[in-house]
Design a protein around this motif. Structure first.
Motif, PDB file in Angstrom:
ATOM      1  N   HIS A  61       0.818  -1.210   0.000  1.00  0.00           N
ATOM      2  CA  HIS A  61       0.000   0.000   0.000  1.00  0.00           C
ATOM      3  C   HIS A  61       0.857   1.268   0.000  1.00  0.00           C
ATOM      4  CE1 HIS A  61      -3.378  -2.654   0.613  1.00  0.00           C
ATOM      5  NE2 HIS A  61      -2.742  -3.179   1.638  1.00  0.00           N
ATOM      6  N   MET A  62       1.855   1.271  -0.865  1.00  0.00           N
ATOM      7  CA  MET A  62       2.737   2.429  -1.004  1.00  0.00           C
ATOM      8  C   MET A  62       2.056   3.468  -1.890  1.00  0.00           C
ATOM      9  SD  MET A  62       6.398   0.471  -1.461  1.00  0.00           S
ATOM     10  CE  MET A  62       7.372   1.975  -1.455  1.00  0.00           C
ATOM     11  N   PRO A  63       2.458   4.727  -1.776  1.00  0.00           N
ATOM     12  CA  PRO A  63       1.868   5.764  -2.634  1.00  0.00           C
ATOM     13  C   PRO A  63       2.035   5.412  -4.112  1.00  0.00           C
ATOM     14  CG  PRO A  63       3.216   6.752  -0.925  1.00  0.00           C
ATOM     15  CD  PRO A  63       3.453   5.268  -0.860  1.00  0.00           C
ATOM     16  N   LYS A  64       1.035   5.724  -4.894  1.00  0.00           N
ATOM     17  CA  LYS A  64       1.050   5.428  -6.324  1.00  0.00           C
ATOM     18  C   LYS A  64       1.882   6.448  -7.085  1.00  0.00           C
ATOM     19  CE  LYS A  64      -1.948   2.043  -6.138  1.00  0.00           C
ATOM     20  NZ  LYS A  64      -1.503   0.716  -6.145  1.00  0.00           N
ATOM     21  N   CYS A  65       2.553   5.986  -8.118  1.00  0.00           N
ATOM     22  CA  CYS A  65       3.349   6.837  -9.006  1.00  0.00           C
ATOM     23  C   CYS A  65       2.787   6.718 -10.419  1.00  0.00           C
ATOM     24  CB  CYS A  65       4.813   6.412  -8.997  1.00  0.00           C
ATOM     25  SG  CYS A  65       5.589   6.431  -7.400  1.00  0.00           S
TER      26      CYS A  65
END
Length: 126
Positions: A61-65
């Motif tokens: 659930h890491m920030p989206k790029c």
């Protein structure tokens, strides 16, 4: 009480490790620069995030790029000579490390990961 772990460096591997361990450990990340310094600093390079990296980012659930066009193939050329072209099995993304690192560090801090801004050399490893 959770066991404590310290990660030295918040590059791609350090950040993904912090995301992976934050549920089971009290995580501290030591890095030489704050997110603000990283974001406003010089361009270090771009980095291509291929399928396995993007899968880990989704799983943790890491920030989206996702603000760039996906890469569908890899081409290697020198001058006008095409040496190699290969289609990727999964889309990849070219990511500005400054934004990726800074955003991930801020997100991790909101999720309870502690950051210490300092340089670590051989004397400080212990």
């Amino acid at each position: 009480m959770k066991k404590q772990i310290c990660i030295v460096g918040s590059g791609t591997s350090g950040l993904q490790l912090a995301y992976a361990l934050r549920e089971d450990f009290q995580v501290t990340v030591i890095h030489s620069q704050s997110p603000e310094k990283i974001r406003s600093g010089r361009v270090m390079s771009t980095q291509v995030h291929f399928g396995p990296t993007r899968s880990r980012e989704s799983r943790f659930h890491m920030p989206k790029c996702d603000d760039t066009e996906p890469l569908k193939c890899v081409r290697v050329t020198i001058g006008n000579q095409k040496l190699f072209t290969g289609m990727l099995q999964e889309d990849a993304l070219s990511v500005d490390q400054r934004l990726y690192y800074a955003t991930s560090m801020e997100d991790l801090a909101l999720k309870g990961v502690t950051f210490q801004e300092q340089k670590v050399d051989n004397e400080h490893v212990e």
